[in-house]
Design a protein around this motif. Structure first.
Motif, PDB file in Angstrom:
ATOM      1  N   VAL A  16      19.140  53.247  36.976  1.00  0.00           N
ATOM      2  CA  VAL A  16      17.980  53.590  35.774  1.00  0.00           C
ATOM      3  C   VAL A  16      16.608  53.059  36.478  1.00  0.00           C
ATOM      4  N   VAL A  17      16.645  51.855  36.600  1.00  0.00           N
ATOM      5  CA  VAL A  17      15.614  50.975  37.091  1.00  0.00           C
ATOM      6  C   VAL A  17      14.876  51.625  38.420  1.00  0.00           C
ATOM      7  N   THR A  18      15.788  52.012  39.414  1.00  0.00           N
ATOM      8  CA  THR A  18      15.162  52.755  40.632  1.00  0.00           C
ATOM      9  C   THR A  18      14.635  53.996  40.308  1.00  0.00           C
ATOM     10  N   ILE A  19      15.183  54.538  39.569  1.00  0.00           N
ATOM     11  CA  ILE A  19      14.465  56.127  39.208  1.00  0.00           C
ATOM     12  C   ILE A  19      13.192  56.048  38.305  1.00  0.00           C
ATOM     13  N   GLU A  20      13.120  54.847  37.527  1.00  0.00           N
ATOM     14  CA  GLU A  20      11.800  54.363  36.827  1.00  0.00           C
ATOM     15  C   GLU A  20      10.624  53.926  37.847  1.00  0.00           C
ATOM     16  N   ILE A  21      11.183  53.218  38.777  1.00  0.00           N
ATOM     17  CA  ILE A  21      10.082  52.879  39.756  1.00  0.00           C
ATOM     18  C   ILE A  21       9.746  53.964  40.377  1.00  0.00           C
TER      19      ILE A  21
END
Length: 218
Positions: A16-21
């Motif tokens: 999820v963090v990777t997608i947000e970045i």
């Protein structure tokens, strides 16, 4: 199989963090790309020089060094960024520099006859760019933007080095906690990165197909 069932729930928050970045850095990168790309073809030499310095600086230095500089060095000048913001800024500026060359190349690829025709129609420079050049150039940019997006996704793994709990960071934590999970962890990482990249690949293909409709074949 039990190892994979144990790993996946733990690693999903990192995805999820990777997608947000990825989303935030992509928005910044493509915004910067258009600004710098248009600046590279500006009639004002000062603008061309400034954008050239930016592009060559970020293309000619390591993304990892840029990431560390923004996160660790800027606080010495009174500018402290969160790990997330530092990652987004570093990725956005780095890949924006590469994408700006896609923008510049696409604009220069439009035959000069198009510009001459728009001048004959008494269009202003802004109208020529907005109504004639950019609509055609955007179609040329799509494949390059697609590749930049995929490369940016792969570049997000570096943010784990500035304590951001992205997909790679989560995977390494799990692997360090249980060394027997080394192989399953990296298999899961490969699959999840591919799953994230797949919609980008399909979206770009769809956009290319739609953009080519009605275009005369040479």
């Amino acid at each position: 199989m039990s190892a994979y069932l144990d790993i996946i729930p733990k690693i999903i928050p990192g995805a999820v963090v990777t997608i947000e970045i990825l989303l935030a850095a992509s928005c910044l990168a493509f915004f910067v790309a258009f600004i710098a790309g248009l600046g590279r073809v500006s009639r004002f030499s000062i603008i061309r020089r400034i954008t050239t310095v930016y592009v060559e600086l970020f293309r000619g230095t390591s993304l990892l060094v840029q990431l560390f500089w923004i996160f660790f060095a800027l606080p010495a000048f009174g500018l402290k960024l969160s790990p997330f913001l530092a990652g987004v800024v570093a990725l956005g500026l780095n890949y924006g520099a590469y994408a700006s060359e896609v923008v510049r190349g696409a604009i220069l690829a439009i035959p000069y006859g198009q510009t001459e025709a728009s001048i004959a129609l008494n269009m202003t420079r802004f109208q020529r760019m907005r109504l004639v050049i950019l609509p055609q150039a955007l179609r040329i940019m799509l494949p390059g933007f697609g590749n930049i997006s995929i490369e940016l996704l792969k570049g997000t793994s570096l943010v784990s080095l500035i304590t951001l709990t992205d997909l790679t960071y989560k995977g390494l934590i799990i692997q360090n906690t249980n060394i027997s999970y080394t192989f399953p962890v990296f298999i899961v990482l490969l699959i999840i990165y591919f799953i994230i990249a797949l919609p980008l690949i399909l979206a770009v293909r769809k956009l290319e197909k739609n953009a080519s409709k009605g275009v005369a074949k040479a």
